[in-house]
Scaffold this motif. Structure first.
Motif, short mmCIF file in Angstrom:
data_model
loop_
_atom_site.label_atom_id
_atom_site.label_comp_id
_atom_site.label_asym_id
_atom_site.label_seq_id
_atom_site.Cartn_x
_atom_site.Cartn_y
_atom_site.Cartn_z
N TRP A 54 0.65 -1.30 0.29
CA TRP A 54 -0.07 -0.03 0.05
C TRP A 54 0.78 1.36 -0.13
CZ3 TRP A 54 -5.65 0.49 0.67
CH2 TRP A 54 -5.92 1.79 0.59
N HIS A 104 -6.01 9.81 0.65
CA HIS A 104 -6.30 8.46 -0.01
C HIS A 104 -5.78 7.51 0.81
CE1 HIS A 104 -8.04 10.25 -3.59
NE2 HIS A 104 -6.81 11.02 -3.81
N LEU A 220 -13.04 -1.40 -12.34
CA LEU A 220 -12.43 -0.19 -11.94
C LEU A 220 -12.95 0.84 -12.92
CD1 LEU A 220 -8.80 -1.53 -11.30
CD2 LEU A 220 -10.42 -0.58 -9.59
N ILE A 239 -11.53 10.41 -8.95
CA ILE A 239 -10.47 9.58 -8.96
C ILE A 239 -9.98 10.02 -10.51
CG2 ILE A 239 -9.49 7.23 -9.55
CD1 ILE A 239 -11.13 6.63 -7.16
N THR A 245 -4.18 9.50 -9.26
CA THR A 245 -4.97 8.78 -8.28
C THR A 245 -5.44 7.36 -8.75
OG1 THR A 245 -5.55 11.04 -7.58
CG2 THR A 245 -6.93 9.25 -6.68
N TYR A 249 -5.31 3.79 -7.26
CA TYR A 249 -6.28 2.73 -6.87
C TYR A 249 -6.21 1.52 -7.75
CZ TYR A 249 -8.36 5.67 -3.64
OH TYR A 249 -8.67 6.58 -2.44
N LEU A 278 -15.27 -0.50 -3.76
CA LEU A 278 -14.06 -1.03 -3.75
C LEU A 278 -13.80 -1.08 -2.40
CD1 LEU A 278 -11.21 -1.75 -4.73
CD2 LEU A 278 -10.74 0.61 -4.50
N LYS A 290 -13.38 3.38 -1.23
CA LYS A 290 -14.19 4.23 -2.16
C LYS A 290 -15.54 3.49 -2.67
CE LYS A 290 -11.69 7.71 -3.23
NZ LYS A 290 -12.33 8.72 -3.02
#
Length: 376
Positions: A54, A104, A220, A239, A245, A249, A278, A290
Protein backbone atom coordinates in the motif's frame (compact mmCIF):
# COMPACT_ATOMS: atom_id res chain seq x y z
CA UNK A 1 34.88 6.56 56.08
CA UNK A 2 33.13 8.68 58.78
CA UNK A 3 32.86 12.33 57.83
CA UNK A 4 33.45 11.68 54.09
CA UNK A 5 30.80 13.14 51.83
CA UNK A 6 29.09 10.63 49.58
CA UNK A 7 28.66 11.85 46.03
CA UNK A 8 25.40 10.87 44.28
CA UNK A 9 25.88 8.19 41.67
CA UNK A 10 24.10 8.79 38.39
CA UNK A 11 21.95 5.87 37.36
CA UNK A 12 23.24 3.86 34.45
CA UNK A 13 21.53 4.82 31.22
CA UNK A 14 18.67 2.52 30.37
CA UNK A 15 19.60 0.33 27.44
CA UNK A 16 16.77 -0.27 25.03
CA UNK A 17 16.54 -3.80 23.65
CA UNK A 18 16.60 -2.51 20.10
CA UNK A 19 19.05 -0.73 17.85
CA UNK A 20 17.71 1.59 15.17
CA UNK A 21 19.04 2.25 11.69
CA UNK A 22 17.85 4.96 9.31
CA UNK A 23 17.54 3.79 5.71
CA UNK A 24 17.13 6.19 2.80
CA UNK A 25 15.57 5.81 -0.62
CA UNK A 26 13.18 3.50 -2.41
CA UNK A 27 15.60 0.65 -2.97
CA UNK A 28 16.15 0.28 0.77
CA UNK A 29 12.41 0.52 1.43
CA UNK A 30 11.55 -2.02 -1.27
CA UNK A 31 13.98 -4.54 0.23
CA UNK A 32 11.97 -4.55 3.47
CA UNK A 33 8.70 -5.85 1.99
CA UNK A 34 8.75 -9.43 3.28
CA UNK A 35 9.79 -8.67 6.85
CA UNK A 36 7.58 -5.55 6.96
CA UNK A 37 4.39 -7.51 6.27
CA UNK A 38 5.51 -10.42 8.44
CA UNK A 39 6.01 -8.04 11.38
CA UNK A 40 2.60 -6.45 10.83
CA UNK A 41 0.95 -9.85 10.96
CA UNK A 42 2.36 -10.37 14.47
CA UNK A 43 1.65 -6.91 15.83
CA UNK A 44 -1.28 -4.69 16.85
CA UNK A 45 -1.65 -2.70 13.60
CA UNK A 46 -2.14 -5.33 10.89
CA UNK A 47 -4.11 -3.04 8.57
CA UNK A 48 -4.21 -2.96 4.75
CA UNK A 49 -3.12 0.71 4.68
CA UNK A 50 0.04 -0.02 6.69
CA UNK A 51 1.16 -2.90 4.49
CA UNK A 52 4.28 -2.42 2.43
CA UNK A 53 2.54 -2.71 -0.94
CA UNK A 54 0.00 0.00 0.00
CA UNK A 55 2.79 2.42 0.95
CA UNK A 56 4.76 1.52 -2.18
CA UNK A 57 1.71 2.28 -4.34
CA UNK A 58 1.24 5.60 -2.56
CA UNK A 59 4.89 6.61 -2.96
CA UNK A 60 4.93 5.73 -6.65
CA UNK A 61 1.73 7.67 -7.30
CA UNK A 62 2.08 10.74 -5.11
CA UNK A 63 5.70 11.16 -4.00
CA UNK A 64 8.04 9.40 -6.44
CA UNK A 65 10.85 11.93 -5.89
CA UNK A 66 10.35 12.61 -2.20
CA UNK A 67 13.19 12.09 0.25
CA UNK A 68 12.17 8.91 2.03
CA UNK A 69 13.60 7.79 5.35
CA UNK A 70 12.66 4.54 7.05
CA UNK A 71 13.61 4.00 10.67
CA UNK A 72 14.05 0.30 11.46
CA UNK A 73 14.18 -1.01 15.02
CA UNK A 74 15.86 -4.42 15.36
CA UNK A 75 16.55 -6.71 18.27
CA UNK A 76 20.07 -7.99 19.05
CA UNK A 77 19.55 -10.91 16.66
CA UNK A 78 18.64 -8.56 13.81
CA UNK A 79 14.91 -9.31 13.76
CA UNK A 80 12.70 -6.33 12.95
CA UNK A 81 10.61 -4.88 15.79
CA UNK A 82 9.24 -1.70 14.18
CA UNK A 83 9.29 0.46 11.07
CA UNK A 84 8.62 4.20 10.81
CA UNK A 85 8.42 5.60 7.24
CA UNK A 86 8.89 9.37 6.98
CA UNK A 87 9.31 11.95 4.24
CA UNK A 88 11.61 14.93 4.75
CA UNK A 89 10.21 18.29 3.61
CA UNK A 90 11.45 21.86 3.78
CA UNK A 91 8.80 24.41 4.73
CA UNK A 92 9.71 28.08 5.20
CA UNK A 93 13.22 27.15 6.25
CA UNK A 94 12.11 24.47 8.72
CA UNK A 95 12.72 20.73 8.37
CA UNK A 96 9.57 18.64 8.65
CA UNK A 97 9.34 14.87 8.89
CA UNK A 98 5.89 13.74 7.77
CA UNK A 99 4.07 10.48 7.29
CA UNK A 100 3.75 9.40 3.63
CA UNK A 101 0.02 10.06 3.50
CA UNK A 102 -2.75 12.15 1.96
CA UNK A 103 -6.54 11.99 1.68
CA UNK A 104 -6.32 8.57 0.00
CA UNK A 105 -4.25 6.92 2.75
CA UNK A 106 -7.23 6.07 5.00
CA UNK A 107 -5.26 5.62 8.21
CA UNK A 108 -1.66 6.00 9.40
CA UNK A 109 0.25 3.83 11.87
CA UNK A 110 3.87 2.88 12.30
CA UNK A 111 4.48 -0.79 11.55
CA UNK A 112 4.97 -2.16 15.06
CA UNK A 113 5.45 -5.73 16.17
CA UNK A 114 4.33 -7.50 19.36
CA UNK A 115 6.51 -5.26 21.56
CA UNK A 116 4.93 -2.05 20.30
CA UNK A 117 5.97 -0.07 23.38
CA UNK A 118 9.64 -1.03 23.18
CA UNK A 119 9.82 -0.51 19.43
CA UNK A 120 8.12 2.90 19.61
CA UNK A 121 10.52 4.00 22.36
CA UNK A 122 13.52 2.95 20.28
CA UNK A 123 12.22 4.66 17.14
CA UNK A 124 11.49 7.84 19.09
CA UNK A 125 14.93 7.78 20.71
CA UNK A 126 16.55 7.72 17.29
CA UNK A 127 14.30 10.51 16.04
CA UNK A 128 15.12 12.60 19.10
CA UNK A 129 18.88 12.11 19.11
CA UNK A 130 20.06 11.23 15.62
CA UNK A 131 17.99 13.11 13.04
CA UNK A 132 17.70 16.79 12.20
CA UNK A 133 14.16 18.10 12.17
CA UNK A 134 12.06 20.92 13.56
CA UNK A 135 8.61 19.38 13.37
CA UNK A 136 7.13 15.90 12.99
CA UNK A 137 3.63 15.35 11.56
CA UNK A 138 1.69 12.11 11.46
CA UNK A 139 -1.76 12.64 9.97
CA UNK A 140 -4.93 10.60 10.45
CA UNK A 141 -3.60 8.59 13.39
CA UNK A 142 -6.28 6.58 15.19
CA UNK A 143 -6.42 8.31 18.56
CA UNK A 144 -6.45 5.04 20.49
CA UNK A 145 -3.95 3.29 18.22
CA UNK A 146 -0.48 2.34 19.44
CA UNK A 147 1.46 4.97 17.47
CA UNK A 148 -0.69 7.77 18.81
CA UNK A 149 -0.88 6.43 22.35
CA UNK A 150 2.86 5.75 22.62
CA UNK A 151 4.57 8.51 20.67
CA UNK A 152 3.06 11.62 22.23
CA UNK A 153 3.85 10.68 25.87
CA UNK A 154 7.42 9.80 24.86
CA UNK A 155 7.87 13.17 23.16
CA UNK A 156 6.33 15.15 26.00
CA UNK A 157 8.43 13.33 28.59
CA UNK A 158 11.52 14.52 26.71
CA UNK A 159 10.40 18.14 26.75
CA UNK A 160 9.09 18.30 23.19
CA UNK A 161 5.95 20.25 22.34
CA UNK A 162 2.95 18.46 20.88
CA UNK A 163 -0.41 19.35 19.43
CA UNK A 164 -3.37 17.62 17.84
CA UNK A 165 -6.09 18.43 15.35
CA UNK A 166 -8.99 16.01 15.04
CA UNK A 167 -9.18 15.02 11.38
CA UNK A 168 -11.73 12.21 11.13
CA UNK A 169 -14.39 10.46 13.13
CA UNK A 170 -14.52 7.28 11.09
CA UNK A 171 -17.72 5.23 11.37
CA UNK A 172 -17.73 1.47 11.76
CA UNK A 173 -20.31 -1.19 12.55
CA UNK A 174 -20.08 -4.55 14.26
CA UNK A 175 -21.37 -7.46 12.19
CA UNK A 176 -23.18 -10.58 13.30
CA UNK A 177 -25.53 -11.14 16.18
CA UNK A 178 -29.04 -10.14 15.22
CA UNK A 179 -27.59 -8.45 12.11
CA UNK A 180 -26.36 -4.95 11.39
CA UNK A 181 -29.46 -4.01 9.39
CA UNK A 182 -31.72 -5.10 12.26
CA UNK A 183 -29.96 -2.59 14.51
CA UNK A 184 -30.90 0.33 12.29
CA UNK A 185 -34.09 2.37 12.68
CA UNK A 186 -37.40 0.95 11.48
CA UNK A 187 -37.81 4.04 9.27
CA UNK A 188 -34.49 3.38 7.53
CA UNK A 189 -35.36 -0.28 6.95
CA UNK A 190 -38.74 0.66 5.53
CA UNK A 191 -37.10 3.18 3.20
CA UNK A 192 -34.67 0.51 1.97
CA UNK A 193 -37.52 -1.87 1.19
CA UNK A 194 -39.53 0.81 -0.62
CA UNK A 195 -36.55 2.00 -2.67
CA UNK A 196 -35.61 -1.56 -3.59
CA UNK A 197 -39.12 -2.06 -4.96
CA UNK A 198 -38.94 1.19 -6.94
CA UNK A 199 -35.57 0.28 -8.43
CA UNK A 200 -36.90 -3.16 -9.34
CA UNK A 201 -39.76 -1.53 -11.22
CA UNK A 202 -37.19 0.26 -13.43
CA UNK A 203 -35.56 -2.92 -14.69
CA UNK A 204 -33.59 -6.03 -13.77
CA UNK A 205 -31.48 -5.52 -10.63
CA UNK A 206 -28.44 -7.64 -9.80
CA UNK A 207 -25.19 -7.56 -7.83
CA UNK A 208 -21.94 -8.05 -9.73
CA UNK A 209 -18.94 -9.33 -7.78
CA UNK A 210 -15.28 -9.00 -8.75
CA UNK A 211 -12.40 -10.39 -6.70
CA UNK A 212 -9.69 -9.99 -9.35
CA UNK A 213 -10.19 -13.25 -11.21
CA UNK A 214 -12.56 -11.72 -13.75
CA UNK A 215 -12.66 -8.31 -15.41
CA UNK A 216 -10.94 -6.21 -12.75
CA UNK A 217 -10.09 -3.40 -15.15
CA UNK A 218 -13.70 -3.21 -16.27
CA UNK A 219 -14.92 -3.04 -12.66
CA UNK A 220 -12.48 -0.23 -11.92
CA UNK A 221 -13.58 1.71 -15.00
CA UNK A 222 -17.19 1.44 -13.83
CA UNK A 223 -16.28 2.79 -10.41
CA UNK A 224 -14.21 5.66 -11.83
CA UNK A 225 -16.91 6.60 -14.36
CA UNK A 226 -19.71 6.59 -11.78
CA UNK A 227 -17.72 8.83 -9.46
CA UNK A 228 -16.71 11.21 -12.25
CA UNK A 229 -20.34 11.60 -13.35
CA UNK A 230 -21.34 13.07 -9.99
CA UNK A 231 -20.44 16.03 -7.82
CA UNK A 232 -16.82 14.94 -7.44
CA UNK A 233 -16.42 15.09 -11.19
CA UNK A 234 -17.94 18.57 -11.26
CA UNK A 235 -15.48 19.73 -8.60
CA UNK A 236 -12.50 18.07 -10.23
CA UNK A 237 -11.86 15.79 -7.24
CA UNK A 238 -12.91 12.48 -8.80
CA UNK A 239 -10.33 9.71 -9.14
CA UNK A 240 -10.51 9.96 -12.93
CA UNK A 241 -9.47 13.63 -12.83
CA UNK A 242 -5.93 12.80 -11.70
CA UNK A 243 -3.78 10.11 -13.40
CA UNK A 244 -1.81 9.70 -10.16
CA UNK A 245 -4.95 8.78 -8.24
CA UNK A 246 -6.09 6.41 -10.98
CA UNK A 247 -2.72 4.67 -10.84
CA UNK A 248 -2.87 4.43 -7.05
CA UNK A 249 -6.29 2.75 -6.92
CA UNK A 250 -5.46 0.42 -9.80
CA UNK A 251 -2.37 -0.66 -7.89
CA UNK A 252 -4.23 -1.03 -4.59
CA UNK A 253 -6.93 -3.16 -6.25
CA UNK A 254 -4.39 -5.30 -8.09
CA UNK A 255 -2.32 -5.92 -4.96
CA UNK A 256 -5.46 -6.82 -2.99
CA UNK A 257 -6.58 -9.21 -5.73
CA UNK A 258 -3.25 -11.04 -5.69
CA UNK A 259 -3.54 -11.77 -1.97
CA UNK A 260 -7.25 -12.62 -2.04
CA UNK A 261 -8.35 -9.46 -0.24
CA UNK A 262 -10.29 -7.67 -2.99
CA UNK A 263 -14.08 -7.32 -2.84
CA UNK A 264 -15.40 -5.06 -5.61
CA UNK A 265 -19.18 -4.96 -5.77
CA UNK A 266 -21.55 -3.24 -8.19
CA UNK A 267 -25.33 -2.91 -8.20
CA UNK A 268 -26.57 -3.15 -11.78
CA UNK A 269 -29.80 -2.07 -13.45
CA UNK A 270 -30.36 -3.89 -16.74
CA UNK A 271 -26.64 -4.69 -16.73
CA UNK A 272 -25.49 -1.09 -16.13
CA UNK A 273 -23.68 -0.28 -12.88
CA UNK A 274 -25.64 2.23 -10.77
CA UNK A 275 -23.55 1.88 -7.61
CA UNK A 276 -20.10 0.46 -6.93
CA UNK A 277 -17.75 -0.23 -4.03
CA UNK A 278 -14.05 -0.94 -3.83
CA UNK A 279 -13.80 -3.07 -0.70
CA UNK A 280 -10.93 -4.82 1.07
CA UNK A 281 -11.27 -7.84 3.34
CA UNK A 282 -8.52 -8.28 5.92
CA UNK A 283 -8.44 -10.07 9.26
CA UNK A 284 -12.22 -10.33 9.50
CA UNK A 285 -12.85 -6.70 8.58
CA UNK A 286 -14.46 -5.34 5.42
CA UNK A 287 -12.99 -1.90 4.74
CA UNK A 288 -14.40 0.56 2.24
CA UNK A 289 -11.84 2.89 0.60
CA UNK A 290 -14.09 4.02 -2.28
CA UNK A 291 -17.76 4.16 -3.29
CA UNK A 292 -19.70 5.71 -6.16
CA UNK A 293 -23.31 5.76 -7.32
CA UNK A 294 -25.48 7.16 -10.10
CA UNK A 295 -26.68 10.47 -8.69
CA UNK A 296 -29.51 10.65 -11.23
CA UNK A 297 -31.09 7.76 -9.30
CA UNK A 298 -30.64 9.34 -5.88
CA UNK A 299 -34.37 9.01 -5.19
CA UNK A 300 -33.95 5.23 -4.91
CA UNK A 301 -30.58 5.32 -3.07
CA UNK A 302 -28.66 2.78 -5.16
CA UNK A 303 -25.58 3.25 -2.98
CA UNK A 304 -27.49 2.27 0.16
CA UNK A 305 -29.14 -0.66 -1.61
CA UNK A 306 -25.74 -1.96 -2.66
CA UNK A 307 -24.41 -1.42 0.84
CA UNK A 308 -27.31 -3.46 2.21
CA UNK A 309 -26.24 -6.36 -0.02
CA UNK A 310 -22.61 -5.97 1.03
CA UNK A 311 -23.49 -5.99 4.74
CA UNK A 312 -25.54 -9.17 4.30
CA UNK A 313 -22.71 -10.82 2.34
CA UNK A 314 -20.14 -9.88 5.00
CA UNK A 315 -22.31 -11.34 7.75
CA UNK A 316 -22.88 -14.53 5.76
CA UNK A 317 -19.09 -14.88 5.50
CA UNK A 318 -18.69 -14.44 9.27
CA UNK A 319 -16.81 -11.13 9.14
CA UNK A 320 -16.71 -9.23 12.42
CA UNK A 321 -16.67 -5.58 11.34
CA UNK A 322 -17.38 -3.19 8.52
CA UNK A 323 -15.12 -0.14 8.52
CA UNK A 324 -16.51 2.73 6.42
CA UNK A 325 -13.17 4.60 6.49
CA UNK A 326 -12.99 8.32 5.86
CA UNK A 327 -15.11 11.01 7.52
CA UNK A 328 -18.52 10.71 9.11
CA UNK A 329 -21.32 11.29 6.59
CA UNK A 330 -25.15 11.24 6.75
CA UNK A 331 -25.49 8.05 4.69
CA UNK A 332 -23.08 6.24 7.01
CA UNK A 333 -24.99 7.41 10.08
CA UNK A 334 -28.10 5.61 8.77
CA UNK A 335 -26.34 2.39 9.77
CA UNK A 336 -26.12 3.43 13.45
CA UNK A 337 -22.31 3.18 13.57
CA UNK A 338 -19.77 3.70 16.28
CA UNK A 339 -16.86 6.05 15.56
CA UNK A 340 -13.06 6.04 15.73
CA UNK A 341 -11.52 9.49 16.19
CA UNK A 342 -8.35 10.25 14.23
CA UNK A 343 -5.92 13.12 14.72
CA UNK A 344 -3.10 14.93 13.03
CA UNK A 345 -0.35 14.62 15.64
CA UNK A 346 2.35 17.31 15.65
CA UNK A 347 5.63 17.10 17.58
CA UNK A 348 7.99 20.11 17.77
CA UNK A 349 11.55 20.42 18.91
CA UNK A 350 11.89 22.52 22.10
CA UNK A 351 13.91 25.08 20.11
CA UNK A 352 13.15 28.69 19.28
CA UNK A 353 11.84 27.65 15.86
CA UNK A 354 9.87 24.73 17.27
CA UNK A 355 8.27 26.82 20.00
CA UNK A 356 7.34 29.52 17.49
CA UNK A 357 5.68 27.00 15.17
CA UNK A 358 3.82 25.40 18.08
CA UNK A 359 2.54 28.76 19.31
CA UNK A 360 1.38 29.82 15.85
CA UNK A 361 -0.30 26.52 14.98
CA UNK A 362 -1.88 25.56 18.27
CA UNK A 363 -2.48 28.86 20.07
CA UNK A 364 -2.60 31.82 17.70
CA UNK A 365 -4.53 30.21 14.86
CA UNK A 366 -7.22 28.62 17.10
CA UNK A 367 -7.66 31.97 18.86
CA UNK A 368 -8.04 33.82 15.54
CA UNK A 369 -10.47 31.20 14.27
CA UNK A 370 -12.59 31.51 17.40
CA UNK A 371 -12.54 35.32 17.18
CA UNK A 372 -13.66 35.20 13.54
CA UNK A 373 -16.50 32.84 14.40
CA UNK A 374 -17.73 35.29 17.03
CA UNK A 375 -17.40 38.17 14.54
CA UNK A 376 -19.51 36.35 11.98
Amino acid sequence: MPGTATLPVAPAPRRLPYRVEALEGRAAFDALEAEWNALLARGPVDLPYVRHEWLAAWLDAFAPRARLRVLVARDPRGAAAGFAPLLEERRSGAIWLVAPANDHSCRVEWALGPDASGAAAALWGHLRDRLRWDALLLRDLPRDGPTSALLEPLARADGHLTGRWESLRTPWIALGGEGAEARTSSKFRANLRRRARRLGEMGAVAVRREDGRGDLEGALRELFALEAAGWKGARGTAIAADPRTVAFYRRVAGDAARRGALAMRALTLDGRAVAAQLGLVHRGVYALPKIAYDESLAQVSPGQLLHREVVAECEAQGLAELDFLGPDMPWKRDWEPRHRPHDWLYVYRPSIAGRAMHTLKHRVRPAVKEALSWWR
